[in-house]
Design a protein around this motif. Structure first.
Motif, PDB file in Angstrom:
ATOM      1  N   ILE A 224       0.217   6.970  -6.502  1.00  0.00           N
ATOM      2  CA  ILE A 224      -0.978   7.819  -6.657  1.00  0.00           C
ATOM      3  C   ILE A 224      -0.654   9.284  -6.377  1.00  0.00           C
ATOM      4  O   ILE A 224      -1.232  10.196  -6.980  1.00  0.00           O
ATOM      5  CB  ILE A 224      -2.105   7.311  -5.721  1.00  0.00           C
ATOM      6  CG1 ILE A 224      -2.600   5.934  -6.196  1.00  0.00           C
ATOM      7  CG2 ILE A 224      -3.271   8.299  -5.676  1.00  0.00           C
ATOM      8  CD1 ILE A 224      -3.538   5.234  -5.235  1.00  0.00           C
ATOM      9  N   SER A 225       0.308   9.534  -5.476  1.00  0.00           N
ATOM     10  CA  SER A 225       0.655  10.919  -5.124  1.00  0.00           C
ATOM     11  C   SER A 225       1.163  11.708  -6.322  1.00  0.00           C
ATOM     12  O   SER A 225       1.063  12.946  -6.355  1.00  0.00           O
ATOM     13  CB  SER A 225       1.709  10.935  -4.010  1.00  0.00           C
ATOM     14  OG  SER A 225       2.970  10.494  -4.490  1.00  0.00           O
TER      15      SER A 225
ATOM     16  N   LEU B 152       1.884   1.888  -3.549  1.00  0.00           N
ATOM     17  CA  LEU B 152       0.711   2.331  -4.311  1.00  0.00           C
ATOM     18  C   LEU B 152       0.346   3.764  -3.972  1.00  0.00           C
ATOM     19  O   LEU B 152       0.010   4.570  -4.854  1.00  0.00           O
ATOM     20  CB  LEU B 152      -0.469   1.392  -4.031  1.00  0.00           C
ATOM     21  CG  LEU B 152      -1.573   1.342  -5.085  1.00  0.00           C
ATOM     22  CD1 LEU B 152      -1.014   0.994  -6.454  1.00  0.00           C
ATOM     23  CD2 LEU B 152      -2.643   0.343  -4.672  1.00  0.00           C
ATOM     24  N   ARG B 153       0.419   4.115  -2.672  1.00  0.00           N
ATOM     25  CA  ARG B 153       0.105   5.493  -2.260  1.00  0.00           C
ATOM     26  C   ARG B 153       1.100   6.475  -2.865  1.00  0.00           C
ATOM     27  O   ARG B 153       0.724   7.576  -3.284  1.00  0.00           O
ATOM     28  CB  ARG B 153       0.115   5.606  -0.729  1.00  0.00           C
ATOM     29  CG  ARG B 153      -1.189   5.201  -0.060  1.00  0.00           C
ATOM     30  CD  ARG B 153      -1.298   5.784   1.343  1.00  0.00           C
ATOM     31  NE  ARG B 153      -0.178   5.401   2.189  1.00  0.00           N
ATOM     32  CZ  ARG B 153      -0.170   4.315   2.970  1.00  0.00           C
ATOM     33  NH1 ARG B 153      -1.236   3.528   2.994  1.00  0.00           N
ATOM     34  NH2 ARG B 153       0.874   4.021   3.710  1.00  0.00           N
TER      35      ARG B 153
ATOM     36  N   PRO C 221      -5.888   3.948 -14.988  1.00  0.00           N
ATOM     37  CA  PRO C 221      -7.169   4.422 -14.463  1.00  0.00           C
ATOM     38  C   PRO C 221      -8.234   4.549 -15.550  1.00  0.00           C
ATOM     39  O   PRO C 221      -9.410   4.268 -15.319  1.00  0.00           O
ATOM     40  CB  PRO C 221      -6.816   5.803 -13.881  1.00  0.00           C
ATOM     41  CG  PRO C 221      -5.357   5.740 -13.614  1.00  0.00           C
ATOM     42  CD  PRO C 221      -4.784   4.881 -14.691  1.00  0.00           C
TER      43      PRO C 221
ATOM     44  N   LYS D 169      -4.410  16.575 -11.226  1.00  0.00           N
ATOM     45  CA  LYS D 169      -5.700  16.006 -10.835  1.00  0.00           C
ATOM     46  C   LYS D 169      -6.863  16.534 -11.675  1.00  0.00           C
ATOM     47  O   LYS D 169      -7.791  15.785 -11.997  1.00  0.00           O
ATOM     48  CB  LYS D 169      -5.956  16.215  -9.338  1.00  0.00           C
ATOM     49  CG  LYS D 169      -5.952  17.644  -8.869  1.00  0.00           C
ATOM     50  CD  LYS D 169      -6.122  17.694  -7.356  1.00  0.00           C
ATOM     51  CE  LYS D 169      -6.067  19.126  -6.833  1.00  0.00           C
ATOM     52  NZ  LYS D 169      -6.175  19.169  -5.350  1.00  0.00           N
TER      53      LYS D 169
ATOM     54  N   ALA E 252       0.342   5.066 -15.901  1.00  0.00           N
ATOM     55  CA  ALA E 252      -0.266   6.252 -15.291  1.00  0.00           C
ATOM     56  C   ALA E 252      -1.410   6.782 -16.140  1.00  0.00           C
ATOM     57  O   ALA E 252      -2.431   7.238 -15.611  1.00  0.00           O
ATOM     58  CB  ALA E 252       0.791   7.339 -15.103  1.00  0.00           C
TER      59      ALA E 252
ATOM     60  N   THR F 208       0.828  -1.212   0.000  1.00  0.00           N
ATOM     61  CA  THR F 208       0.000   0.000   0.000  1.00  0.00           C
ATOM     62  C   THR F 208       0.861   1.261   0.000  1.00  0.00           C
ATOM     63  O   THR F 208       0.472   2.281  -0.567  1.00  0.00           O
ATOM     64  CB  THR F 208      -0.931   0.007   1.228  1.00  0.00           C
ATOM     65  OG1 THR F 208      -0.129  -0.165   2.423  1.00  0.00           O
ATOM     66  CG2 THR F 208      -1.936  -1.116   1.140  1.00  0.00           C
TER      67      THR F 208
ATOM     68  N   TYR G 274      -0.149  11.824  -9.139  1.00  0.00           N
ATOM     69  CA  TYR G 274      -1.282  12.359  -9.899  1.00  0.00           C
ATOM     70  C   TYR G 274      -1.673  13.764  -9.423  1.00  0.00           C
ATOM     71  O   TYR G 274      -2.356  14.494 -10.131  1.00  0.00           O
ATOM     72  CB  TYR G 274      -2.510  11.448  -9.751  1.00  0.00           C
ATOM     73  CG  TYR G 274      -2.468  10.204 -10.604  1.00  0.00           C
ATOM     74  CD1 TYR G 274      -2.780  10.250 -11.958  1.00  0.00           C
ATOM     75  CD2 TYR G 274      -2.148   8.970 -10.054  1.00  0.00           C
ATOM     76  CE1 TYR G 274      -2.768   9.104 -12.736  1.00  0.00           C
ATOM     77  CE2 TYR G 274      -2.121   7.815 -10.829  1.00  0.00           C
ATOM     78  CZ  TYR G 274      -2.435   7.892 -12.171  1.00  0.00           C
ATOM     79  OH  TYR G 274      -2.406   6.762 -12.945  1.00  0.00           O
ATOM     80  N   ARG G 275      -1.236  14.126  -8.210  1.00  0.00           N
ATOM     81  CA  ARG G 275      -1.731  15.349  -7.578  1.00  0.00           C
ATOM     82  C   ARG G 275      -1.598  16.601  -8.448  1.00  0.00           C
ATOM     83  O   ARG G 275      -2.567  17.354  -8.593  1.00  0.00           O
ATOM     84  CB  ARG G 275      -1.036  15.558  -6.228  1.00  0.00           C
ATOM     85  CG  ARG G 275      -1.725  16.597  -5.350  1.00  0.00           C
ATOM     86  CD  ARG G 275      -1.160  16.609  -3.939  1.00  0.00           C
ATOM     87  NE  ARG G 275      -1.465  15.374  -3.230  1.00  0.00           N
ATOM     88  CZ  ARG G 275      -0.541  14.536  -2.757  1.00  0.00           C
ATOM     89  NH1 ARG G 275       0.741  14.796  -2.932  1.00  0.00           N
ATOM     90  NH2 ARG G 275      -0.898  13.433  -2.125  1.00  0.00           N
TER      91      ARG G 275
END
Length: 572
Positions: free
Chosen positions: A10-11, A6-7, A136, A17, A132, A3, A13-14
């Motif tokens: 994902i960061s 994964l976190r 999604p 967004k 990336a 996790t 993408y900030r």
């Protein structure tokens, strides 16, 4: 997949967004457009054609045309703007890993090959970029198409849908079963890719040595060995991927098979009409399409995340840090003190309980056999390595209490193996002071006695030096390195066998530049040729036993000890 990893992924993408959520919205619209066509087909077959409602055929035709135009615009957005999200994230990751590499200790680069690091920065991040963008997007489109088509299929005939969808749990189980095996195979492939890149980079960098010693065949064999390992790893990953793709593809085809056979029987016995059966066939195609998209996504996810894990392996390496209360080194006088310093490298003691003082503005020379720790002692001052015990102080301040950048800005280093960056002579002189004026650069070159040589070159200071300065002679590269230090103007100077790779004539020409450079600076000279250090304020003979002898040139000769033997040998 952890996790934490994964976190972290994902960061990234900030910063994107807004564009990212817009891409998901467009993907949803595109998915909804696909769900409309079978519904219209069902209506046309069941109602419009039997009732000969010509007007509705025209209306449906216009509606479908509008839908296809919307799909085209959505596809353009996702292909262009969606990819920009991935490219932006890739650029951010490359920036972060480059900045992190700049902060890593020298020890890390001692243990990791350049080609392998390059593979992580280039190859791995390319796959991460694709994940990336498409990851999604594919998930979102698949979710809407699966849920939407499933709802419509239940509305057409719930019993037929439940029968057909008995196969779905097998697809999910098979996908989960193969996932871990795929991740392991992709990680293995990336390791071998890095190994091949390292071999390639090493061979290209050493091409002159290879030609000089006529070892092209041996180098080819070494490269082929790594290349064959890459092929084996890649073959295994493709085998795993083939098992996954073929297995899930077969199970997905069984959905189509079930609809055709069971749906045909339902139509034959009058459980559903022809329009519903046709719509069912179209919707099951819509349902299997996202499943196939998810198959591709799993492969892409494993490929991208294996690359991201390798990216994180570098990011997680502890970099050089300053103490919270570290200070800037200001108004440097240049006194250097070693207090009981010990240092080991790869479990071998290199320096043991070394203590010495270098007064400001003095020249200290280090001599002794190879492996005695001369270069190591020099590398400890700018904190390229950390001492095991003891302390090093500059003007009474521990170097570990000083900010690294501040410490290194006050130290100039000229090494035996001069590294020049690909670029111009001007670029290489102003490495330590990029905002230097042309006048300052020329002044530094004059002090290094290379200005006239540069002006004789076709492009002067804009002359391209080639990779690692291959277009220049050893003496010219050395003088550019000296010009760098004149421009930087540090109070502390380290000359690590700065002329040992040069011929006697070139050395004598450069020696005057070095003497000018040392004037007024605290200088440590590591010398191979003892003739270059006779004017040193103090000479230290460093051996495996530590400081063997110390004194001036004449004092050490009078002792007729280790230094005396070295001096006699050098004159033979």
């Amino acid at each position: 997949m952890g996790t934490t990893v994964l976190r972290k992924f994902i960061s990234y993408y900030r910063p994107y967004k807004k564009m990212f959520f817009m891409d998901l919205l467009v993907a949803t619209v595109s998915a909804l457009c696909d769900l409309v066509y079978p519904m219209i087909t069902r209506d046309v077959v069941n109602r419009v054609i039997p009732n000969r409602e010509f007007r509705f055929i025209i209306v449906f035709g216009i509606v479908l045309l509008v839908i296809y135009i919307i799909k085209m615009l959505c596809a353009y957005w996702m292909q262009y703007w969606g990819h920009l999200v991935g490219v932006g994230m890739q650029a951010d990751m490359r920036r972060d890993i480059y900045e992190h590499l700049q902060k890593l200790p020298v020890k890390y680069f001692d243990n990791n090959q350049t080609g392998s690091i390059m593979s992580r920065i280039v190859n791995d991040l390319q796959d991460i970029s694709e994940l990336a963008h498409h990851g999604p997007e594919d998930l979102f489109i698949s979710f809407f198409m699966i849920v939407g088509s499933f709802i419509v299929l239940i509305r057409i005939n719930i019993i037929l849908t439940l029968i057909v969808f008995c196969i779905l749990p097998f697809i999910i189980w098979y996908s989960m079963y193969k996932r871990k095996k795929m991740l392991a195979s992709f990680m293995k492939t990336r390791e071998k890719t890095g190994y091949v890149n390292a071999k390639l980079q090493n061979s290209i960098s050493g091409i002159r040595v290879s030609k000089a010693f006529v070892i092209g065949e041996e180098e080819k064999e070494r490269f082929n060995e790594g290349n064959n390992q890459f092929v084996e790893a890649k073959s295994f990953s493709y085998k795993v991927m083939a098992e996954y793709t073929a297995g899930v593809g077969f199970l997905t085809d069984m959905l189509d098979y079930s609809v055709l056979i069971v749906g045909g029987l339902f139509t034959y016995y009058g459980k559903i009409n022809i329009g519903d059966f046709l719509a069912y066939l179209l919707y099951i195609k819509i349902f299997t399409q996202p499943i196939k998209r998810l198959i591709a996504f799993v492969e892409q996810f494993q490929n991208g995340m294996s690359g991201f894990k390798r990216f994180m392996e570098i990011i997680d390496v502890e970099h050089e840090t300053d103490k919270p209360d570290a200070i800037d080194l200001k108004d440097v006088q240049g006194e250097i003190v070693f207090e009981n310093v010990s240092f080991s490298h790869e479990n071998k003691k290199v320096l043991d309980d070394i203590s010495l003082r270098i007064k400001k503005g003095r020249i200290l020379a280090l001599v002794g056999p190879s492996g005695g720790g001369k270069t190591t002692l020099c590398n400890l001052i700018p904190r390229f390595y950390t001492v095991d015990s003891g302390d090093i102080k500059i003007d009474g301040k521990s170097i570990y209490d000083i900010k690294l950048d501040s410490l290194r800005k006050n130290i100039g280093i000229v090494q035996q193996d001069v590294f020049l960056f690909s670029g111009t002579i001007k670029d290489n002189i102003c490495v330590g002071k990029t905002d230097a004026t042309d006048e300052e650069i020329i002044d530094a070159a004059k002090k290094a006695n290379i200005h006239e040589i540069i002006m004789e070159m076709p492009d002067g200071y804009d002359t391209y030096v080639g990779e690692r300065g291959v277009k220049l002679s050893g003496g010219q590269k050395q003088r550019i390195a000296i010009a760098r230090i004149f421009l930087k103007n540090p109070p502390i100077l380290i000359l690590d066998e700065a002329t040992s790779a040069l011929d006697n004539i070139t050395e004598k020409l450069i020696q005057k530049s070095l003497e000018d450079l040392c004037h007024g600076r605290t200088t440590i000279v590591v010398a191979h040729r003892l003739s270059t250090i006779q004017a040193a304020d103090e000479i230290i003979v460093l051996t495996d036993n530590g400081i063997e002898e110390r004194g001036t040139h004449q004092e050490l000769l009078n002792k007729k000890g280790f230094y005396y033997k070295l001096n006699s040998a050098s004159q033979l």
